[in-house]
Design an enzyme around this catalytic site. Structure first.
Site, PDB file in Angstrom:
ATOM      1  N   CYS A 118      12.054  11.125   9.994  1.00  0.00           N
ATOM      2  CA  CYS A 118      11.818  10.369  11.240  1.00  0.00           C
ATOM      3  C   CYS A 118      12.851  10.756  12.277  1.00  0.00           C
ATOM      4  CB  CYS A 118      11.962   8.869  11.020  1.00  0.00           C
ATOM      5  SG  CYS A 118      11.473   8.267   9.429  1.00  0.00           S
ATOM      6  N   LYS A 150       0.873  -1.166   0.000  1.00  0.00           N
ATOM      7  CA  LYS A 150       0.000   0.000   0.000  1.00  0.00           C
ATOM      8  C   LYS A 150       0.905   1.208   0.000  1.00  0.00           C
ATOM      9  CE  LYS A 150      -2.016   2.686   3.060  1.00  0.00           C
ATOM     10  NZ  LYS A 150      -1.893   3.965   2.353  1.00  0.00           N
ATOM     11  N   GLY A 153       0.194   3.602  13.249  1.00  0.00           N
ATOM     12  CA  GLY A 153       1.097   2.507  13.619  1.00  0.00           C
ATOM     13  C   GLY A 153       0.573   1.708  14.800  1.00  0.00           C
ATOM     14  N   GLU A 199       5.452  14.649  19.181  1.00  0.00           N
ATOM     15  CA  GLU A 199       6.144  15.005  17.953  1.00  0.00           C
ATOM     16  C   GLU A 199       5.410  16.128  17.208  1.00  0.00           C
ATOM     17  OE1 GLU A 199       8.222  12.513  14.361  1.00  0.00           O
ATOM     18  OE2 GLU A 199       6.134  12.069  14.747  1.00  0.00           O
ATOM     19  N   GLY A 201       5.192   5.341   9.451  1.00  0.00           N
ATOM     20  CA  GLY A 201       4.235   6.438   9.391  1.00  0.00           C
ATOM     21  C   GLY A 201       3.900   6.980  10.766  1.00  0.00           C
ATOM     22  N   SER A 202       2.672   7.448  10.905  1.00  0.00           N
ATOM     23  CA  SER A 202       2.280   8.148  12.133  1.00  0.00           C
ATOM     24  C   SER A 202       2.090   7.178  13.291  1.00  0.00           C
ATOM     25  CB  SER A 202       0.972   8.905  11.905  1.00  0.00           C
ATOM     26  OG  SER A 202      -0.110   7.990  11.872  1.00  0.00           O
ATOM     27  N   GLU A 248       7.410   1.620  12.339  1.00  0.00           N
ATOM     28  CA  GLU A 248       8.338   2.700  12.670  1.00  0.00           C
ATOM     29  C   GLU A 248       7.505   3.959  12.754  1.00  0.00           C
ATOM     30  OE1 GLU A 248      11.490   4.015   9.897  1.00  0.00           O
ATOM     31  OE2 GLU A 248      11.121   5.727  11.202  1.00  0.00           O
TER      32      GLU A 248
END
Lengths: 506, 506
Positions: free
Chosen positions: A294, A178, A240, A386, A235-236, A257
């Site tokens: 990241c 995806k 995640g 974040e 991703g976020s 991650e």
């Protein structure tokens, strides 16, 4: 314009999903390219069934064959490099030079080729042969892997070309991709290269399948499905954690991650000896690619002293004067501005920035915030949220114990930096800080910014939760990254002719 | 009788918990020994705090020191071997000879010493040094580990002496042990040896801590607590899944070894060539230790043919004539009889056994059940429920495709066996069956029973969910088992004098 096709069961075909989306030029906000489909369960069902059928064919193939595929793919990509880079620039606004053409595209090819080399050598599988007991084991392919890519690296972490993809293929697994909906055109170009590569090396055409987007609930349903063996996601944190929960409950390996603020601890010697050089280095790392890494340094912890105010002023000026680049999507911009608002509401002082950039459509002003250590420690959960983008939060401490306390308050991170000199004062603080920081970060860095994740077998691009889901795995760093997408297979009393070749005596 | 003490913060002291339990002699049902405390949160809080303080002291110690502790402990255990074995026999009814004294106790010592050797060599940590980039990484200790032991191996898998314990210590982690309440006296004796060992090698007295029991909700609270870094568990699927869910949500590594029915597929050649020898081998493996092994062969899939009925009759007679031994606890007996009832209700035919043994208090009759493949496949979830104890379910097939379909219907297992000859017919069936079975089991075995888990570096005592929580890890097999209780630490641009010794150039 016709809606783009998905690549399922070895064919480009219309999606069964009726909804579509389009990519936007981050600089202008204009819609670009074709509509792309949002896949539904019919698409997913087809992908799952086809992957599991393909797996029965390819699962015992030699590492050499997977190496051949990865290498053929890298060559196909190389042939269309300029086109891919141009499309990625259009969809992400990341600069062609130095970023996409100079760094990310060559890195992508290098990763695919390093994975190929590892697949060929087979050492990643760590075969162990105990002849006395006639027991043997090695890591082997696990089955179809679902790879979900992030917005911020359209090439090097793309679900169809990045580290998770390369690792899953090198381990011998069919992959369902995806892609991220922010750069579907880039993904499509690369998928075309991949389809050529599959043909060129006589792989089943359904070894890789691609969808562009899917509703979260159907993505999670696919993750729970027994035909998916493992999941890779970048991703976020929100996405995640939902993905990890679904996979965990089904008892299957999942590698997510997620967020990381990558704290930078600055010891007194650095500000005394090289304040300006450090300000330049920090600003460059934080604003590069509009901070959409990241490993962006989102938290800087400063020592007390006369130099501190000067350094802050220096960085504030640099942030204010540097041109802010467009962010990847409107969503990234909104989320960044929201995060900044939350920090300000929590009591952080806005030193510069904090708003949408007026001159460039999709940009936010370079933003620098500041808070003192007492305030940070009183609400450390809030202050370590974040703020993904061109933003960083400075924490002013009044003694080394506060630095240690801040390290102690941190969640798991991908990286942690310490800037220091060899002076005894700095070394003494380091000795106190390091044991606390060490367990909270995957990669501990001295006197270097966290951005720039070298493709090295020694790299750990991972870290304790919530940076990832397990502190023993890395997303970058071959061969360790390959083992994530494998299972440990043991053979007990199995005669030579029924063993995988790597486990035979001969 | 005074309630036994727990070992917390480096001292034997009364538990803060007010409730107690006592062990029972499985043969007579009589209460034996002192009351033991059920710890409450006050105990747990103390254990967590003390472990995390100890960790700050010991986390950077060399592998040599942890090796020294494991070896000193093995010697202390050896000094009190007869006493420990006798107590374990009293609490579990497992025979002194050949089981406890002849096999399990020596195995326990061997495991501790193998873990010591691995800790000393340091190879388990897989150091990688990239001098060109000055990036280095290795696996290192992760922090306090909570080890929860099972009922069925009072020595070799005991939380205070088994494989998880040895691996967690070899990796350099303080351990909090929850022993199994079925054998607290055995655990206490071993803990006394361990406390002596800690003193003998100058370890902090709180490096290991012991509680005997805790309410599930407080155990889960401890697992969620940030001071626990990882969890090792061996036991029931129900408890394992609750533990895994708690740890997963907190994002920490958890290794649960749960249920497994260890299917044995029998190809036609075996019944033609050695029907009686195979019947004897199977009966021995299934009834040994009253079948209370993680790798007990709980499911046997038979081929069609004239030999099949004869073999079943042979095994039924062997089961009926073999003396049934006492089970570990009343709970194990009740659960076994319930499981048998469920299989019968589902349509399995009871060939022999099925009830409590009248002559021995805590025993169940040796039980053999049978079902045909159609029925098994129609309700495979029900028929693959583990019936832990001296019981096995036979499935009669009418063709090789049914064998494959049964393999396809199985959940993840620790082991899968195939009995076959080198005849072409058997080889052909194997070629069809193996790819399906392979991915569902951690250890694939030919012509050997699954009981007997050799201590070998090539061993995989693990497998896909729900046998364990992750198919890439093994609970037995050093050094791989050690890496479970570690994190990957990367050092980027860190100068020589600040690196762990194993990562230095010199």
């Amino acid at each position: 314009m016709a809606t783009a096709s998905v690549y399922l069961s070895g064919e480009w075909k219309p999606s069964s999903g009726l909804k579509t989306f389009q990519a936007h030029n981050p600089t202008t906000g204009e819609v670009i390219g074709d509509p792309y489909p949002i896949s539904n369960w019919t698409d997913m069902e087809q992908a799952l069934q086809s992957a599991s059928e393909c797996d029965l064919i390819t699962r015992d193939w030699s590492g050499d064959r997977f190496a051949g595929l990865l290498e053929a793919y890298a060559s196909q990509l190389e042939n269309r490099g300029d086109e891919i880079v141009e499309q990625a620039n259009l969809e992400t606004a990341l600069p062609v030079t130095p970023r996409l053409k100079g760094a990310e595209f060559p890195r992508t090819l290098a990763q695919l080729r390093a994975a190929a080399q590892a697949a060929r050598s087979g050492e990643w599988a760590m075969p162990v042969i105990d002849q006395a007991n006639n027991i043997r084991s090695m890591y082997r392919s696990i089955g179809p892997v679902f790879v979900i890519g992030p917005n911020n690296f359209p090439l090097a972490f793309n679900g169809i070309s990045g580290g998770d993809f390369a690792a899953a293929v090198a381990a011998g697994n069919p992959v369902i991709v995806k892609a991220h909906p922010a750069h579907p055109g880039t993904t499509r170009l690369m998928a075309e290269c991949l389809v050529n590569a599959l043909m060129a090396v006589n792989f089943p055409a359904n070894f890789i399948q691609l969808i562009y987007e899917v509703a979260p609930e159907e993505g999670l349903k696919a993750i729970r499905d027994s035909r998916i063996a493992a999941v890779g996601f970048t991703g976020s944190q929100k996405a995640g954690i939902a993905i990890k929960a679904a996979a965990d409950k089904a008892g299957k390996p999942v590698y997510v991650e997620m967020s990381s603020i990558n704290p930078v601890f600055v010891l007194p010697g650095t500000l005394a000896e090289k304040s300006d050089a450090f300000a330049e280095e920090f600003t460059g790392s934080c604003l590069m690619g509009s901070g959409q890494f990241c490993t962006n340094p989102g938290l800087v912890i400063l020592p007390p002293g006369n130099e501190t105010a000067k350094w802050i002023e220096n960085v504030r000026d640099r942030f204010a004067n540097a041109k802010s680049g467009p962010l990847l999507t409107e969503g990234v911009k909104d989320s960044l501005l929201d995060s900044i608002q939350n920090l300000v509401k929590g009591g952080a002082e806005l030193l510069t920035g904090g708003h949408a950039a007026k001159d460039i459509g999709g940009a936010a002003q370079n933003t620098l915030l500041c808070v003192d250590a007492e305030k940070f420690l009183a609400d450390s959960d809030l202050f370590q949220q974040e703020a993904f983008g061109n933003c960083s939060l400075i924490v002013k401490t009044s003694d080394p114990d506060q630095m240690t306390a801040i390290a102690q308050s941190l969640e798991g991170q991908l990286t942690g930096c310490v800037y220091l000199t060899d002076q005894p004062e700095d070394e003494a603080i380091y000795q106190q800080l390091e044991p606390i920081l060490r367990r909270r970060v995957g990669r501990l860095i001295n006197n270097k910014m966290p951005t720039g994740v070298a493709v090295s077998p020694a790299m750990n691009h991972g870290g304790p939760f919530p940076a990832t889901g397990h502190p023993g795995f890395t997303a970058v760093g071959i061969p360790a990254s390959i083992r994530r997408f494998s299972m440990l297979e043991c053979y007990d009393n199995v005669p030579e002719h029924r063993l995988p070749i790597a486990l035979r005596n001969a």
